[in-house]
Design a protein around this motif. Structure first.
Motif, short mmCIF file in Angstrom:
data_model
loop_
_atom_site.label_atom_id
_atom_site.label_comp_id
_atom_site.label_asym_id
_atom_site.label_seq_id
_atom_site.Cartn_x
_atom_site.Cartn_y
_atom_site.Cartn_z
N GLN A 50 -20.61 24.45 20.25
CA GLN A 50 -19.31 24.83 20.80
C GLN A 50 -19.12 24.32 22.22
OE1 GLN A 50 -19.21 29.09 20.37
NE2 GLN A 50 -19.19 29.01 18.12
N ARG A 51 -20.21 24.19 22.95
CA ARG A 51 -20.14 23.71 24.33
C ARG A 51 -20.44 22.22 24.45
NH1 ARG A 51 -20.86 28.65 23.73
NH2 ARG A 51 -20.26 30.25 25.25
N LYS A 52 -20.56 21.57 23.28
CA LYS A 52 -20.81 20.12 23.21
C LYS A 52 -22.06 19.74 24.00
CE LYS A 52 -15.89 19.10 22.59
NZ LYS A 52 -16.02 19.15 21.12
N LEU A 53 -23.11 20.54 23.87
CA LEU A 53 -24.41 20.28 24.50
C LEU A 53 -25.31 19.64 23.45
CD1 LEU A 53 -24.71 23.70 26.37
CD2 LEU A 53 -23.98 21.50 27.33
N LYS A 54 -25.72 18.43 23.67
CA LYS A 54 -26.36 17.62 22.62
C LYS A 54 -27.87 17.52 22.77
CE LYS A 54 -25.64 14.56 19.19
NZ LYS A 54 -25.03 14.93 17.90
N PHE A 128 -33.44 19.52 36.84
CA PHE A 128 -33.70 19.20 35.43
C PHE A 128 -32.76 18.12 34.89
CE2 PHE A 128 -35.58 23.42 35.75
CZ PHE A 128 -36.71 23.31 34.96
N PHE A 129 -31.67 17.89 35.60
CA PHE A 129 -30.64 17.01 35.06
C PHE A 129 -30.61 15.69 35.83
CE2 PHE A 129 -29.34 21.40 34.25
CZ PHE A 129 -29.36 21.36 32.86
N ASP A 145 -28.85 17.74 28.44
CA ASP A 145 -27.55 18.41 28.63
C ASP A 145 -27.74 19.89 28.94
OD1 ASP A 145 -25.97 16.12 28.09
OD2 ASP A 145 -26.27 16.43 25.94
N ALA A 146 -28.82 20.48 28.41
CA ALA A 146 -29.04 21.91 28.61
C ALA A 146 -30.49 22.26 28.29
CB ALA A 146 -28.10 22.74 27.74
N PHE A 147 -30.91 23.42 28.77
CA PHE A 147 -32.25 23.93 28.47
C PHE A 147 -32.14 25.39 28.02
CE2 PHE A 147 -33.19 20.35 31.15
CZ PHE A 147 -34.38 19.86 30.65
N LEU A 148 -32.98 25.73 27.08
CA LEU A 148 -33.10 27.11 26.61
C LEU A 148 -34.39 27.70 27.16
CD1 LEU A 148 -32.19 26.55 22.86
CD2 LEU A 148 -30.70 27.57 24.59
N THR A 149 -34.37 28.97 27.44
CA THR A 149 -35.56 29.72 27.81
C THR A 149 -35.37 31.14 27.31
OG1 THR A 149 -37.04 30.33 29.66
CG2 THR A 149 -34.67 30.29 30.12
N GLY A 150 -36.23 32.05 27.69
CA GLY A 150 -36.06 33.41 27.18
C GLY A 150 -36.85 34.43 27.96
N GLY A 164 -34.40 38.08 24.58
CA GLY A 164 -33.16 37.38 24.82
C GLY A 164 -33.40 35.90 25.03
N ILE A 165 -32.53 35.07 24.48
CA ILE A 165 -32.61 33.62 24.67
C ILE A 165 -31.49 33.21 25.62
CG2 ILE A 165 -32.50 31.35 23.54
CD1 ILE A 165 -33.51 32.70 20.99
N LEU A 166 -31.84 32.51 26.68
CA LEU A 166 -30.91 32.12 27.72
C LEU A 166 -30.73 30.62 27.75
CD1 LEU A 166 -32.32 34.40 30.57
CD2 LEU A 166 -30.48 34.94 28.97
N CYS A 167 -29.60 30.18 28.31
CA CYS A 167 -29.30 28.74 28.37
C CYS A 167 -28.69 28.42 29.73
CB CYS A 167 -28.33 28.37 27.26
SG CYS A 167 -27.81 26.63 27.27
N PHE A 168 -29.03 27.25 30.27
CA PHE A 168 -28.30 26.72 31.43
C PHE A 168 -28.05 25.24 31.18
CE2 PHE A 168 -32.76 26.12 32.50
CZ PHE A 168 -32.83 24.90 33.15
#
Length: 459
Positions: A50-54, A128-129, A145-150, A164-168
């Motif tokens: 949905q956020r077009k993060l590839k 990171f980017f 484009d993005a990273f997941l952590t938790g 919880g799974i978080l994204c930035f």
């Protein structure tokens, strides 16, 4: 309070708020951490699409235990959860090119090489980017484009947790929830993975013959949770200090035995100094029955072949009535003849960043398994989701880079179908780095009877 401390406190408050705002007691049925992760992965993929993060990476999780600070070094679980989420994303990754994600291979390890990278601060997240990362398949590198952590919040009863799974991403750089928060039941692996210790008394009695194999395992798991909680509250003797414990662990710096000290139900040894020679001895209790398989990990890596698998799947040091003591001089190499000695980092190297993305946990963990004495029930035919759960639980990717996503999925699933490793090692004394290992067959009972964590360094 200095600026860094203020930032860390603000970050901690934000992270806890992101997780706890949707937690409702009893909001989900009992499930393990890996089951919870698997159920949420489709929602995570939808969120990213949905956020077009590839191009996506998965970083180490953080753990908050009751009465303790949130940390990236609670134990092996911090990295294992990232491994499992990464594998789960690969297995669920759509073949439809419009929705397919590029998954960065072992993003935490690659992030460890980035200067100033720290997802706990907005400035650190920017690092990171820009750099390009190696992907899980193919030869191409891509910028993220993005990273997941938790975050894992362990409940006060030490038997359940909220995850919880978080994204930035590079657009706004803020941490957001990527899916619903979910509650899980802890088990022997996760309890050991967050640095808690236990000794399952009565494990040698063989259990009730009236119970099925699976029910016996469930009973043992509950006993482990209860025992670990009592050890933490100092209501039970710490396993290393228990005369009835099946295996004793001794640690040596430059040939001198290091005393183990206790605080709040946890074990500590003094930090080794840079350049010191570190060795460990595994000693079988004369009252123990049969052969025992021991997984000895340093900084989350198995001392046999530097494996980062779950303990059950790791190769094990074998102690028997005829071989009651093994000296571990370092990480045993796969040639079975030499060992790579433990290296003690300088103080500056050890403390170079608050958020360490490597597997270094500053801990030594010993997990003891009995040899399986009864036949396991015949496995039922698993559906595709159940097969993927088994593969995700192992969290293992092939060493060689597959050419495409389809080949990678196939290799991961085949690895998940294999039986756990049965090879163990009997060590033969040799020169300083000569550790000749004899391999033997050993099938472990799935539930460990003892797990001990000793902290030697705290960031």
């Amino acid at each position: 309070m200095n600026n860094q401390a203020s930032i860390m406190k603000m970050t901690f408050t934000l992270l806890i708020a992101l997780i706890t705002t949707t937690v409702v007691p009893g909001m989900s049925q009992a499930q393990t951490i890996q089951q919870g992760l698997q159920k949420q992965i489709p929602q995570v993929i939808d969120y990213l699409n949905q956020r077009k993060l590839k191009t996506i990476g998965v970083l180490k999780f953080r753990v908050k235990k009751p009465g303790e600070k949130i940390t990236a070094s609670a134990g092996a679980l911090n990295s294992l959860l990232a491994d499992r989420l990464e594998v789960g994303l690969i297995l669920a990754n759509p073949f439809d090119e419009a929705r397919q994600l590029n998954i960065i291979k072992d993003a935490s390890a690659q992030a460890a090489e980035l200067k100033d990278a720290d997802h706990l601060t907005e400035a650190g997240r920017k690092a990171f980017f820009g750099p390009e990362f190696k992907l899980a398949w193919g030869k191409e590198k891509k910028a993220a484009d993005a990273f997941l952590t938790g975050i894992v919040l362990v409940h006060d009863d030490n038997q359940r947790a909220s995850v919880g799974i978080l994204c930035f991403d590079k657009a706004n750089g803020k941490l957001e929830r990527a899916c619903e928060v979910f509650d899980v039941d802890l088990d022997a692996e996760s309890i050991g993975g967050i640095g808690e210790s236990f000794f399952l008394r009565g494990a040698f009695d063989g259990g009730s013959t009236q119970l099925s194999f699976n029910d016996q395992q469930k009973q043992k798991q509950q006993q482990i949770l209860n025992t670990a909680a009592r050890v933490k509250k100092q209501q039970d003797t710490f396993p290393l200090m228990d005369a009835a414990a099946p295996v004793k662990l001794e640690i040596f710096y430059d040939g001198r035995k290091v005393p183990v000290t206790m605080k709040d139900g946890q074990a500590f040894v003094a930090e080794p100094e840079e350049g010191q020679k570190v060795e460990m001895a595994l000693i079988r209790n004369s009252s123990a029955k049969g052969r025992l398989g021991i997984v000895l990990k340093v900084n989350g890596e198995n001392t046999l072949y530097r494996q980062v698998k779950r303990d059950l799947d790791c190769n094990k040091w074998i102690l028997s009535p005829d071989h009651t003591r093994t000296v571990v001089k370092g990480y045993q190499m796969e040639d079975d003849n030499t060992a790579e000695q433990f290296q003690v980092l300088s103080e500056a190297e050890s403390a170079r960043r608050a958020m360490d993305y490597g597997r270094h946990t500053g801990q030594i963990q010993m997990t003891v398994f009995q040899e399986l004495q009864q036949a396991k029930p015949q496995p039922t035919i698993l559906n595709e989701d159940e097969q993927d759960l088994v593969a995700m639980l192992r969290g293992v990717q092939p060493k060689e880079q597959p050419a495409n996503l389809g080949a990678l999925k196939s290799q991961i699933r085949l690895a998940g179908k294999k039986q756990p490793e049965t090879r163990g090692g009997l060590i033969v004394q040799g020169a300083q780095t000569d550790n000749k290992v004899k391999t033997v067959k050993f099938q472990a009972d799935p539930t460990p009877i003892m797990s001990v964590t000793i902290t030697y360094y705290r960031p």
